[in-house]
Design a protein around this motif. Structure first.
Motif, mmCIF file in Angstrom:
data_model
loop_
_atom_site.group_PDB
_atom_site.id
_atom_site.type_symbol
_atom_site.label_atom_id
_atom_site.label_comp_id
_atom_site.label_asym_id
_atom_site.label_seq_id
_atom_site.Cartn_x
_atom_site.Cartn_y
_atom_site.Cartn_z
ATOM 1 N N VAL A 7 0.855 -1.190 0.000
ATOM 2 C CA VAL A 7 0.000 0.000 0.000
ATOM 3 C C VAL A 7 0.887 1.234 0.000
ATOM 4 O O VAL A 7 1.809 1.343 0.809
ATOM 5 C CB VAL A 7 -0.903 0.036 1.251
ATOM 6 N N LEU A 8 0.628 2.165 -0.903
ATOM 7 C CA LEU A 8 1.321 3.448 -0.909
ATOM 8 C C LEU A 8 0.362 4.506 -0.383
ATOM 9 O O LEU A 8 -0.750 4.657 -0.890
ATOM 10 C CB LEU A 8 1.803 3.813 -2.308
ATOM 11 N N LYS A 22 -1.295 2.704 10.079
ATOM 12 C CA LYS A 22 -1.343 1.804 11.242
ATOM 13 C C LYS A 22 -2.328 0.661 11.005
ATOM 14 O O LYS A 22 -2.048 -0.498 11.345
ATOM 15 C CB LYS A 22 -1.726 2.599 12.484
ATOM 16 N N LEU A 23 -3.467 0.982 10.395
ATOM 17 C CA LEU A 23 -4.469 -0.054 10.115
ATOM 18 C C LEU A 23 -3.955 -1.088 9.120
ATOM 19 O O LEU A 23 -4.096 -2.300 9.329
ATOM 20 C CB LEU A 23 -5.739 0.590 9.561
ATOM 21 N N PHE A 24 -3.365 -0.622 8.032
ATOM 22 C CA PHE A 24 -2.861 -1.548 7.019
ATOM 23 C C PHE A 24 -1.697 -2.377 7.567
ATOM 24 O O PHE A 24 -1.554 -3.548 7.218
ATOM 25 C CB PHE A 24 -2.442 -0.797 5.758
ATOM 26 N N LYS A 27 -2.980 -5.244 9.510
ATOM 27 C CA LYS A 27 -3.538 -6.294 8.657
ATOM 28 C C LYS A 27 -2.462 -7.040 7.869
ATOM 29 O O LYS A 27 -2.775 -7.960 7.106
ATOM 30 C CB LYS A 27 -4.551 -5.689 7.681
ATOM 31 N N GLY A 28 -1.199 -6.632 8.015
ATOM 32 C CA GLY A 28 -0.112 -7.361 7.371
ATOM 33 C C GLY A 28 0.289 -6.881 5.991
ATOM 34 O O GLY A 28 0.981 -7.602 5.264
ATOM 35 N N TYR A 29 -0.104 -5.663 5.618
ATOM 36 C CA TYR A 29 0.287 -5.115 4.326
ATOM 37 C C TYR A 29 1.679 -4.491 4.412
ATOM 38 O O TYR A 29 2.032 -3.865 5.423
ATOM 39 C CB TYR A 29 -0.690 -4.029 3.882
ATOM 40 N N ASN A 30 2.455 -4.623 3.346
ATOM 41 C CA ASN A 30 3.687 -3.853 3.231
ATOM 42 C C ASN A 30 3.315 -2.402 2.925
ATOM 43 O O ASN A 30 2.272 -2.135 2.320
ATOM 44 C CB ASN A 30 4.577 -4.406 2.120
ATOM 45 N N ALA A 214 -12.897 4.390 6.451
ATOM 46 C CA ALA A 214 -12.300 4.388 5.112
ATOM 47 C C ALA A 214 -11.796 3.006 4.734
ATOM 48 O O ALA A 214 -12.014 2.542 3.606
ATOM 49 C CB ALA A 214 -11.144 5.393 5.062
ATOM 50 N N PHE A 215 -11.122 2.356 5.654
ATOM 51 C CA PHE A 215 -10.582 1.020 5.395
ATOM 52 C C PHE A 215 -11.707 0.029 5.067
ATOM 53 O O PHE A 215 -11.625 -0.707 4.076
ATOM 54 C CB PHE A 215 -9.791 0.527 6.604
ATOM 55 N N LYS A 216 -12.751 0.038 5.883
ATOM 56 C CA LYS A 216 -13.869 -0.892 5.659
ATOM 57 C C LYS A 216 -14.553 -0.607 4.323
ATOM 58 O O LYS A 216 -14.894 -1.534 3.581
ATOM 59 C CB LYS A 216 -14.874 -0.777 6.809
ATOM 60 N N GLY A 217 -14.752 0.663 4.030
ATOM 61 C CA GLY A 217 -15.408 1.031 2.775
ATOM 62 C C GLY A 217 -14.599 0.628 1.563
ATOM 63 O O GLY A 217 -15.141 0.139 0.568
ATOM 64 N N LEU A 218 -13.293 0.830 1.634
ATOM 65 C CA LEU A 218 -12.421 0.456 0.518
ATOM 66 C C LEU A 218 -12.448 -1.045 0.287
ATOM 67 O O LEU A 218 -12.522 -1.512 -0.857
ATOM 68 C CB LEU A 218 -10.992 0.915 0.806
ATOM 69 N N MET A 219 -12.381 -1.803 1.359
ATOM 70 C CA MET A 219 -12.384 -3.259 1.235
ATOM 71 C C MET A 219 -13.727 -3.788 0.719
ATOM 72 O O MET A 219 -13.795 -4.839 0.083
ATOM 73 C CB MET A 219 -12.068 -3.907 2.589
ATOM 74 N N LYS A 220 -14.792 -3.030 0.976
ATOM 75 C CA LYS A 220 -16.114 -3.414 0.479
ATOM 76 C C LYS A 220 -16.382 -2.863 -0.919
ATOM 77 O O LYS A 220 -17.477 -2.978 -1.441
ATOM 78 C CB LYS A 220 -17.202 -2.917 1.442
ATOM 79 N N ARG A 221 -15.363 -2.217 -1.514
ATOM 80 C CA ARG A 221 -15.435 -1.674 -2.867
ATOM 81 C C ARG A 221 -16.491 -0.587 -3.027
ATOM 82 O O ARG A 221 -17.117 -0.439 -4.076
ATOM 83 C CB ARG A 221 -15.681 -2.796 -3.883
#
Length: 256
Positions: A7-8, A22-24, A27-30, A214-221
């Motif tokens: 994630v950038l 911090k959220l990403f 969740k284990g994202y680089n 924002a994170f939840k909305g993005l993941m739900k497209r």
């Protein structure tokens, strides 16, 4: 948990960008974290690295209010040999005051950061996502995207552009497996208010809460993400009425 997803995040050193980082990380994202303040980026990298030693964190110092900054970030990422799976265009700024009282150079910097750099990064990294037929883009707009903003006219206008662009690209890029979302927060407790020369509104949401939505909305497209019931109601107000409300609000917080 994603495997080797990167994630950038621009504007990652404070506010919503920092909370999203911090959220990403949780969740284990680089991560590739972009901001102009190198010290704050170093501190955040260290903080996240202690909690998640299994992820890769890179930082890029860049002033996105400068012409060509988006291209510079893209080239740095390419030299790293990293593919971006999620692009978060969070960096943004605003000023408050009467339009005619501000020098044009301030308007140019605002437009460069909020519109040109965002568009440049979206086009460059979006093209890479199209080739791979996957990816997500989150552009931070505002509830101000829906109305005009007396005494913060250029800022609101730039955010209207961000929302319009995001909605259009969601349709264009969906066939390539790419989600484009626009985050439209209202007043938020970040450094943004201080830099714009105002105090935080009493009803401002916390940056952490906004980031979680924002994170939840993005993941739900979701195409449009509006945190908070009050903000959802505000964008429904007729434009003329809303502009008058904004004018009084900005005057009360900014103009002495």
């Amino acid at each position: 948990m994603p495997k080797d997803y990167t994630v950038l995040i621009t504007g990652a050193s404070s506010g919503i960008g920092r909370e999203l980082a911090k959220l990403f990380a949780e969740k284990g994202y680089n991560l590739i974290l972009v901001a102009r303040n190198m010290y704050k980026l170093d501190v955040l990298k260290h903080e996240l690295g202690i909690k998640r030693r299994d992820i890769k964190i890179d930082i890029i110092q860049e002033e996105l209010a400068q012409i060509g900054a988006g291209q510079a970030v893209f080239e740095k990422v390419k030299r790293m040999g990293i593919e971006i799976d999620i692009l978060i265009n969070n960096a943004g700024a605003g000023y408050v005051g009467a339009f005619q009282d501000k020098v044009f150079e301030e308007d140019l910097k605002l437009i460069q950061l909020n519109i040109i750099a965002l568009t440049e990064l979206t086009k460059l990294f979006g093209a890479e996502m199209v080739k791979r037929k996957q990816g997500k883009i989150l552009n931070v707009a505002s509830t101000g995207s829906y109305h005009s903003g007396p005494y913060t006219a250029v800022y609101y206008a730039t955010k209207a552009y961000v929302l319009s662009l995001s909605e259009a690209l969601q349709i264009e890029l969906k066939p390539f497996g790419i989600t484009v979302s626009a985050l439209c927060p209202g007043a938020t407790q970040t450094e943004f208010s201080k830099k714009a020369g105002k105090k935080d509104a009493k009803f401002a949401m916390g940056a952490k809460e906004v980031a979680q939505v924002a994170f939840k909305g993005l993941m739900k497209r979701k195409t449009i993400i509006i945190p908070g019931l009050g903000n959802k109601l505000f964008v429904k107000i007729p434009r003329g009425w809303a502009s008058q409300i904004v004018a009084k609000y900005q005057k009360s917080l900014y103009l002495k």
